[in-house]
Design a protein around this motif. Sequence first.
Motif, PDB file in Angstrom:
ATOM      1  N   ARG A 170       0.845  -1.200   0.000  1.00  0.00           N
ATOM      2  CA  ARG A 170       0.000   0.000   0.000  1.00  0.00           C
ATOM      3  C   ARG A 170       0.880   1.249   0.000  1.00  0.00           C
ATOM      4  O   ARG A 170       2.050   1.192   0.301  1.00  0.00           O
ATOM      5  CB  ARG A 170      -0.953   0.013   1.176  1.00  0.00           C
ATOM      6  CG  ARG A 170      -0.276   0.027   2.509  1.00  0.00           C
ATOM      7  CD  ARG A 170      -1.221  -0.471   3.607  1.00  0.00           C
ATOM      8  NE  ARG A 170      -0.627  -0.395   4.904  1.00  0.00           N
ATOM      9  CZ  ARG A 170       0.238  -1.265   5.413  1.00  0.00           C
ATOM     10  NH1 ARG A 170       0.620  -2.293   4.695  1.00  0.00           N
ATOM     11  NH2 ARG A 170       0.724  -1.118   6.611  1.00  0.00           N
ATOM     12  N   ARG A 171       0.224   2.376  -0.355  1.00  0.00           N
ATOM     13  CA  ARG A 171       0.970   3.623  -0.386  1.00  0.00           C
ATOM     14  C   ARG A 171       0.058   4.815  -0.162  1.00  0.00           C
ATOM     15  O   ARG A 171      -1.155   4.738  -0.330  1.00  0.00           O
ATOM     16  CB  ARG A 171       1.724   3.774  -1.695  1.00  0.00           C
ATOM     17  CG  ARG A 171       0.829   4.002  -2.897  1.00  0.00           C
ATOM     18  CD  ARG A 171       1.644   4.012  -4.172  1.00  0.00           C
ATOM     19  NE  ARG A 171       0.798   4.293  -5.302  1.00  0.00           N
ATOM     20  CZ  ARG A 171       0.745   5.465  -5.908  1.00  0.00           C
ATOM     21  NH1 ARG A 171       1.475   6.463  -5.499  1.00  0.00           N
ATOM     22  NH2 ARG A 171      -0.052   5.646  -6.937  1.00  0.00           N
ATOM     23  N   GLY A 172       0.707   5.886   0.226  1.00  0.00           N
ATOM     24  CA  GLY A 172       0.039   7.173   0.318  1.00  0.00           C
ATOM     25  C   GLY A 172       0.546   8.052  -0.807  1.00  0.00           C
ATOM     26  O   GLY A 172       1.596   7.789  -1.394  1.00  0.00           O
ATOM     27  N   GLU A 173      -0.217   9.086  -1.093  1.00  0.00           N
ATOM     28  CA  GLU A 173       0.197  10.058  -2.099  1.00  0.00           C
ATOM     29  C   GLU A 173      -0.569  11.341  -1.865  1.00  0.00           C
ATOM     30  O   GLU A 173      -1.616  11.341  -1.205  1.00  0.00           O
ATOM     31  CB  GLU A 173      -0.049   9.540  -3.518  1.00  0.00           C
ATOM     32  CG  GLU A 173      -1.514   9.402  -3.858  1.00  0.00           C
ATOM     33  CD  GLU A 173      -1.768   8.988  -5.303  1.00  0.00           C
ATOM     34  OE1 GLU A 173      -0.846   9.078  -6.141  1.00  0.00           O
ATOM     35  OE2 GLU A 173      -2.896   8.587  -5.588  1.00  0.00           O
ATOM     36  N   THR A 174      -0.034  12.423  -2.382  1.00  0.00           N
ATOM     37  CA  THR A 174      -0.700  13.718  -2.335  1.00  0.00           C
ATOM     38  C   THR A 174      -0.819  14.238  -3.754  1.00  0.00           C
ATOM     39  O   THR A 174       0.174  14.271  -4.487  1.00  0.00           O
ATOM     40  CB  THR A 174       0.111  14.725  -1.486  1.00  0.00           C
ATOM     41  OG1 THR A 174       0.299  14.190  -0.174  1.00  0.00           O
ATOM     42  CG2 THR A 174      -0.621  16.052  -1.381  1.00  0.00           C
ATOM     43  N   VAL A 175      -2.031  14.614  -4.146  1.00  0.00           N
ATOM     44  CA  VAL A 175      -2.273  15.218  -5.457  1.00  0.00           C
ATOM     45  C   VAL A 175      -3.251  16.369  -5.281  1.00  0.00           C
ATOM     46  O   VAL A 175      -4.029  16.395  -4.324  1.00  0.00           O
ATOM     47  CB  VAL A 175      -2.820  14.203  -6.491  1.00  0.00           C
ATOM     48  CG1 VAL A 175      -1.840  13.067  -6.722  1.00  0.00           C
ATOM     49  CG2 VAL A 175      -4.165  13.660  -6.075  1.00  0.00           C
ATOM     50  N   ASP A 176      -3.209  17.307  -6.191  1.00  0.00           N
ATOM     51  CA  ASP A 176      -4.168  18.400  -6.169  1.00  0.00           C
ATOM     52  C   ASP A 176      -5.457  17.987  -6.869  1.00  0.00           C
ATOM     53  O   ASP A 176      -5.483  17.018  -7.640  1.00  0.00           O
ATOM     54  CB  ASP A 176      -3.579  19.652  -6.818  1.00  0.00           C
ATOM     55  CG  ASP A 176      -2.575  20.352  -5.907  1.00  0.00           C
ATOM     56  OD1 ASP A 176      -2.623  20.147  -4.670  1.00  0.00           O
ATOM     57  OD2 ASP A 176      -1.740  21.111  -6.434  1.00  0.00           O
ATOM     58  N   THR A 177      -6.499  18.739  -6.620  1.00  0.00           N
ATOM     59  CA  THR A 177      -7.837  18.437  -7.142  1.00  0.00           C
ATOM     60  C   THR A 177      -7.817  18.139  -8.639  1.00  0.00           C
ATOM     61  O   THR A 177      -8.422  17.164  -9.085  1.00  0.00           O
ATOM     62  CB  THR A 177      -8.789  19.610  -6.849  1.00  0.00           C
ATOM     63  OG1 THR A 177      -8.887  19.771  -5.423  1.00  0.00           O
ATOM     64  CG2 THR A 177     -10.170  19.388  -7.431  1.00  0.00           C
ATOM     65  N   ALA A 178      -7.141  18.946  -9.410  1.00  0.00           N
ATOM     66  CA  ALA A 178      -7.135  18.797 -10.869  1.00  0.00           C
ATOM     67  C   ALA A 178      -6.535  17.459 -11.322  1.00  0.00           C
ATOM     68  O   ALA A 178      -6.830  17.001 -12.424  1.00  0.00           O
ATOM     69  CB  ALA A 178      -6.363  19.941 -11.513  1.00  0.00           C
ATOM     70  N   LYS A 179      -5.746  16.833 -10.483  1.00  0.00           N
ATOM     71  CA  LYS A 179      -5.084  15.565 -10.872  1.00  0.00           C
ATOM     72  C   LYS A 179      -5.704  14.335 -10.228  1.00  0.00           C
ATOM     73  O   LYS A 179      -5.209  13.224 -10.428  1.00  0.00           O
ATOM     74  CB  LYS A 179      -3.596  15.635 -10.527  1.00  0.00           C
ATOM     75  CG  LYS A 179      -2.873  16.672 -11.366  1.00  0.00           C
ATOM     76  CD  LYS A 179      -1.396  16.647 -11.143  1.00  0.00           C
ATOM     77  CE  LYS A 179      -0.762  17.683 -12.044  1.00  0.00           C
ATOM     78  NZ  LYS A 179       0.678  17.727 -11.890  1.00  0.00           N
ATOM     79  N   VAL A 180      -6.783  14.509  -9.484  1.00  0.00           N
ATOM     80  CA  VAL A 180      -7.421  13.368  -8.838  1.00  0.00           C
ATOM     81  C   VAL A 180      -8.138  12.528  -9.884  1.00  0.00           C
ATOM     82  O   VAL A 180      -8.864  13.035 -10.736  1.00  0.00           O
ATOM     83  CB  VAL A 180      -8.428  13.813  -7.753  1.00  0.00           C
ATOM     84  CG1 VAL A 180      -9.290  12.638  -7.273  1.00  0.00           C
ATOM     85  CG2 VAL A 180      -7.694  14.434  -6.577  1.00  0.00           C
ATOM     86  N   THR A 181      -7.899  11.211  -9.794  1.00  0.00           N
ATOM     87  CA  THR A 181      -8.640  10.262 -10.606  1.00  0.00           C
ATOM     88  C   THR A 181      -9.193   9.201  -9.667  1.00  0.00           C
ATOM     89  O   THR A 181      -8.546   8.844  -8.676  1.00  0.00           O
ATOM     90  CB  THR A 181      -7.776   9.638 -11.717  1.00  0.00           C
ATOM     91  OG1 THR A 181      -8.592   8.707 -12.434  1.00  0.00           O
ATOM     92  CG2 THR A 181      -6.567   8.926 -11.166  1.00  0.00           C
ATOM     93  N   PHE A 182     -10.375   8.745  -9.961  1.00  0.00           N
ATOM     94  CA  PHE A 182     -10.992   7.710  -9.139  1.00  0.00           C
ATOM     95  C   PHE A 182     -10.891   6.337  -9.790  1.00  0.00           C
ATOM     96  O   PHE A 182     -11.350   5.346  -9.217  1.00  0.00           O
ATOM     97  CB  PHE A 182     -12.471   8.041  -8.893  1.00  0.00           C
ATOM     98  CG  PHE A 182     -12.670   9.293  -8.099  1.00  0.00           C
ATOM     99  CD1 PHE A 182     -12.289   9.364  -6.767  1.00  0.00           C
ATOM    100  CD2 PHE A 182     -13.257  10.414  -8.681  1.00  0.00           C
ATOM    101  CE1 PHE A 182     -12.475  10.508  -6.032  1.00  0.00           C
ATOM    102  CE2 PHE A 182     -13.455  11.571  -7.944  1.00  0.00           C
ATOM    103  CZ  PHE A 182     -13.060  11.615  -6.613  1.00  0.00           C
ATOM    104  N   ALA A 183     -10.270   6.256 -10.972  1.00  0.00           N
ATOM    105  CA  ALA A 183     -10.168   4.983 -11.686  1.00  0.00           C
ATOM    106  C   ALA A 183      -9.396   3.959 -10.866  1.00  0.00           C
ATOM    107  O   ALA A 183      -8.428   4.285 -10.189  1.00  0.00           O
ATOM    108  CB  ALA A 183      -9.491   5.202 -13.033  1.00  0.00           C
ATOM    109  N   THR A 184      -9.830   2.733 -10.953  1.00  0.00           N
ATOM    110  CA  THR A 184      -9.180   1.630 -10.242  1.00  0.00           C
ATOM    111  C   THR A 184      -7.774   1.425 -10.757  1.00  0.00           C
ATOM    112  O   THR A 184      -7.544   1.409 -11.967  1.00  0.00           O
ATOM    113  CB  THR A 184     -10.002   0.332 -10.428  1.00  0.00           C
ATOM    114  OG1 THR A 184     -11.315   0.569  -9.950  1.00  0.00           O
ATOM    115  CG2 THR A 184      -9.383  -0.815  -9.670  1.00  0.00           C
TER     116      THR A 184
END
Length: 188
Positions: A170-184
Amino acid sequence: MTTLPNRPNTALLVVDVQKGAVDGSHNRDSMIANINTLVDKARAEDVPVIWVQHSDDHLKRDSEAWQYVPELVRSPSEPLVHKLYGDSFEATELESLLAERAVGRLVVTGAQTDACIRDTLHGAFVRGYDVTLVGDAHTTEDLTEYGAPTPELVVAHTNLYWDWQSAPGRRGETVDTAKVTFATGVAG
């Protein structure tokens, strides 16, 4: 990558964006606008949106301060998790709601960065979830009088250290709103 078997889905978690938690907070309006963008995107993609609402001595249940900000509107079909502790998993039904929806990855937004957001990030991570923090969709109040860094630095530091989280499977990550994807299976 989650370590939770048969949990390929992603959910959006909106944590404690309550009047008493965010009024006067750093980047309040842009943070709420970004959460609205994410909620709209999640709904359009049929991704679960789960709302979390905190209660304590400062956010008394059913008080005005306890209410969600009016700019964010929960759909009646979206679960609302009531909590008493910083970690949204502690003594709540959040885990069972996520299991029912086969969720193994969380996209986290909300308040307060240095309390409930951090607690929930770590709570999810140790339970086996992949956890994405939306870097421009969380906030905190100014606690500099107690020795804390400025809110801008608290947010920046949390974004920095969360982007480097990893553990077996597992992992964590930080992205801004414009780069969020919900794809599996897709980062960001």
